[in-house]
Design a protein around this motif. Sequence first.
Motif, PDB file in Angstrom:
ATOM      1  N   UNK A 160    -113.651 -80.216  20.749  1.00 41.00           N
ATOM      2  CA  UNK A 160    -112.324 -81.017  21.285  1.00 41.00           C
ATOM      3  C   UNK A 160    -111.207 -80.020  21.235  1.00 41.00           C
ATOM      4  N   UNK A 161    -111.466 -78.921  20.416  1.00 38.00           N
ATOM      5  CA  UNK A 161    -110.382 -78.036  20.274  1.00 38.00           C
ATOM      6  C   UNK A 161    -110.330 -76.890  21.396  1.00 38.00           C
ATOM      7  N   UNK A 162    -111.601 -76.643  21.842  1.00 38.82           N
ATOM      8  CA  UNK A 162    -111.812 -75.756  22.773  1.00 38.82           C
ATOM      9  C   UNK A 162    -111.292 -76.183  24.222  1.00 38.82           C
ATOM     10  N   UNK A 163    -111.327 -77.539  24.275  1.00 34.52           N
ATOM     11  CA  UNK A 163    -110.426 -78.228  25.712  1.00 34.52           C
ATOM     12  C   UNK A 163    -109.079 -78.098  25.532  1.00 34.52           C
ATOM     13  N   UNK A 164    -108.652 -77.845  24.227  1.00 35.36           N
ATOM     14  CA  UNK A 164    -107.162 -77.979  24.185  1.00 35.36           C
ATOM     15  C   UNK A 164    -106.735 -76.285  24.199  1.00 35.36           C
TER      16      UNK A 164
ATOM     17  N   UNK B 154    -107.224 -88.701  22.579  1.00 39.43           N
ATOM     18  CA  UNK B 154    -107.334 -88.690  21.066  1.00 39.43           C
ATOM     19  C   UNK B 154    -107.113 -87.379  20.448  1.00 39.43           C
ATOM     20  N   UNK B 155    -106.212 -87.485  19.433  1.00 39.81           N
ATOM     21  CA  UNK B 155    -106.192 -86.041  18.750  1.00 39.81           C
ATOM     22  C   UNK B 155    -107.390 -85.606  17.888  1.00 39.81           C
ATOM     23  N   UNK B 156    -107.387 -84.311  17.646  1.00 37.94           N
ATOM     24  CA  UNK B 156    -108.568 -84.075  16.561  1.00 37.94           C
ATOM     25  C   UNK B 156    -108.609 -84.797  15.210  1.00 37.94           C
ATOM     26  N   UNK B 157    -107.334 -84.703  14.824  1.00 40.19           N
ATOM     27  CA  UNK B 157    -107.262 -85.631  13.605  1.00 40.19           C
ATOM     28  C   UNK B 157    -107.703 -86.982  13.616  1.00 40.19           C
ATOM     29  N   UNK B 158    -107.112 -87.728  14.610  1.00 39.89           N
ATOM     30  CA  UNK B 158    -107.636 -88.984  14.914  1.00 39.89           C
ATOM     31  C   UNK B 158    -109.083 -89.072  15.108  1.00 39.89           C
TER      32      UNK B 158
END
Length: 79
Positions: free
Chosen positions: A64-68, A1-5
């Motif tokens: 979630x962003x840190x994982x990416x 799942x994207x951050x936007x979603x």
Amino acid sequence: MTMKALAEYIARSLVDHPDEVAVDEFRHGNRVILELHVAREDMGRVIGKGGRVANAIRTLLRVSAEREGSQIALDVMEP
């Protein structure tokens, strides 16, 4: 799942008018800026008392962003 979603999913779960939820995504290198738009009547639900709900959403997005390997900012825009 994207951050936007993820941001859309959380916001739609909180508001009375889920059809009016929109998230705009802007990327600058590894930094992502999300602008959350909701109906005027739903602003209080998304921001929460003292900004607690908005800060909780930001925390989830930050994880979630840190994982990416990127950074994220969430702005709740005035309707």
